[in-house]
Scaffold this motif. Structure first.
Motif, mmCIF file in Angstrom:
data_model
loop_
_atom_site.group_PDB
_atom_site.id
_atom_site.type_symbol
_atom_site.label_atom_id
_atom_site.label_comp_id
_atom_site.label_asym_id
_atom_site.label_seq_id
_atom_site.Cartn_x
_atom_site.Cartn_y
_atom_site.Cartn_z
ATOM 1 N N LYS A 209 0.820 -1.223 0.000
ATOM 2 C CA LYS A 209 0.000 0.000 0.000
ATOM 3 C C LYS A 209 0.851 1.270 0.000
ATOM 4 C CE LYS A 209 -3.868 -2.335 0.298
ATOM 5 N NZ LYS A 209 -3.330 -3.710 0.277
ATOM 6 N N LYS A 214 4.124 1.499 -5.093
ATOM 7 C CA LYS A 214 3.144 1.410 -6.185
ATOM 8 C C LYS A 214 3.694 2.041 -7.460
ATOM 9 C CE LYS A 214 -1.130 1.482 -3.460
ATOM 10 N NZ LYS A 214 -2.388 2.231 -3.218
ATOM 11 N N GLN A 277 -10.348 2.796 2.115
ATOM 12 C CA GLN A 277 -10.295 1.369 2.424
ATOM 13 C C GLN A 277 -11.663 0.757 2.175
ATOM 14 O OE1 GLN A 277 -7.379 -0.144 3.208
ATOM 15 N NE2 GLN A 277 -6.420 1.849 2.918
#
Length: 419
Positions: A209, A214, A277
């Protein structure tokens, strides 16, 4: 500190409990319609169960478990998830010897030491389903179907089903070699967690995350492109089965799930109404887990969903939960004699399944009626010396204000006819 709950925990007060009961009972009902039976496992297990079952490389085992040594010098852990304990019970109680498949569901508290946020606590609650004994992808679709029907029955519509295949040990070994070659040059720029995963379980790096990680992984090789023929065929059958059930889905090759025991089918159900989330349900297939924990080779598939996040989804979708039913009857008593008689009448009513209550604070008549309203009582009766002497009471409908005089000795029969 004695009067403050530990961080990451929350009291569920009577004003909220009815919502929990509604959700739990509906889940039981849906599971029953699919032929799944409830199982209950202990709140704590041997720590080794989660190290072997959940996986040494997972954040849960490395960072989040509540573990301790008991008085017998045994390593014990409060369960952080529901699947491994159900698998342990499946093995210990030799459920594999029964006619298969074995279809189970659970409602359980879980515990993880992580940063509390909306709908995510350290002491939380899970609804889950596990199906053992079949390796056919149609049962994967059935398990997903349970979750989708449950959400449909709750009235939640703004959801997205995301599916992926994360392969089997055969094709994943080849894929991991390709993945590690790709990651080798990028490793210095990845976070420490990803560096650790590089050797232990490189596929988990896809799930990182951290934003800088990423950005490094924009063109990462994906498992879907390296599936063996069997995994490809199973994934096609899963898609066909979901379509036959009328379930829309999105293929998301980035779903790898957070636990080491998953293989082949992996899925998530995402809500767009609870913030960043947004995953409200996650699950997948774990064909090697029973064997890993000491049982015979038995395929399995399941999911888990958090009740707290589910309630938050209902709230953010402005979906009301039916209010709890109030009292059937409230007895307004006047005087000591009536007070004593009311106690016996209450017991008889309650014994017959009629919810009833009275005043215990010596309130005035007006205050007792006010309290009856607060209890959402359907009916009240006034009980005093005159009523007792005449064996007559005034029965008042609290919704319509209609009053009826009836015999006290006939109260039970009268209430049965009205309620």
């Amino acid at each position: 500190m004695l009067t403050k709950a530990p961080r990451g925990t929350k009291d569920v007060l009577p004003s909220e409990v009815y919502k929990w009961r509604y959700v739990e009972n509906l889940f039981r009902e849906v599971c029953d319609h699919f032929g799944y039976k409830e199982i209950r496992t202990p709140i704590f297990e041997h720590t080794e169960l989660f190290k072997r079952g959940v996986g040494e490389t997972t954040d849960i085992v490395q960072k989040e478990m509540y573990s301790f040594e008991d008085n017998g010098k045994r390593e014990i852990t409060l369960k952080p998830e529901g699947t491994a304990p159900v698998v342990r019970a499946f093995i210990e109680n030799k459920l594999y010897a029964d006619t298969q498949p074995t279809k189970l569901f659970y409602i359980t508290p879980c515990f993880r030491y992580e940063r509390p946020q909306a709908g995510r606590l350290r002491a939380f609650h899970q609804l889950g389903v596990e199906a053992f004994g079949s390796n056919h992808p149609s049962i994967d679709a059935e398990v997903i179907g349970i979750a989708m029907v449950f959400y449909e029955r709750l009235g939640i519509k703004n959801l997205e089903l995301r599916i992926n295949s994360i392969g089997c040990p055969h094709c994943r070994k080849k894929y991991n070699d390709i993945l590690k070659d790709y990651l080798k040059e990028k490793l210095p720029n990845l976070c420490n967690t990803c560096k650790d995963r590089y050797e232990r379980n490189p596929m988990r790096i896809i799930d990182c995350k951290v934003e800088s990680c990423k950005n490094e992984l924009t063109n990462i090789p994906l498992m879907l492109d390296y599936l063996c023929d069997e995994c490809k065929e199973d994934f096609e059958i899963l898609k066909e089965s979901l379509s036959a059930m009328g379930l829309e889905y999105v293929i998301d090759p980035n779903i790898v799930r957070g636990l080491d025991y998953y293989r082949k089918t992996a899925f998530e159900i995402v809500s767009h109404n609870i913030g960043a989330q947004g995953t409200v349900c996650g699950g997948g297939r774990y064909d090697g887990l029973v064997e890993e924990l000491g049982g015979p080779h038995t395929p399995g598939i399941g999911f888990g969903m958090g009740i707290e996040r589910l309630l938050l989804t209902l709230e953010n979708n402005e979906i009301p939960i039916p209010s709890p039913k109030g009292l059937d009857i409230f007895i307004v008593s006047i005087g000591e004699r009536a007070e004593k008689e009311a106690i016996g009448i209450l017991q008889n009513l309650r014994r017959e399944g009629i919810s009833a209550d009275k005043d215990y604070l010596s309130r005035s008549i007006k205050a007792q009626f006010k309290y009856a309203n607060k209890c959402n009582a359907s009916y009240t009766i006034v009980l005093g010396d005159d009523e007792l002497n005449q064996d007559m009471v005034s029965l008042k409908n609290m919704n319509t204000s209609e009053q009826t005089t009836i015999k006290l000795s006939n109260l039970l029969d009268e209430l049965r006819n009205r309620l």
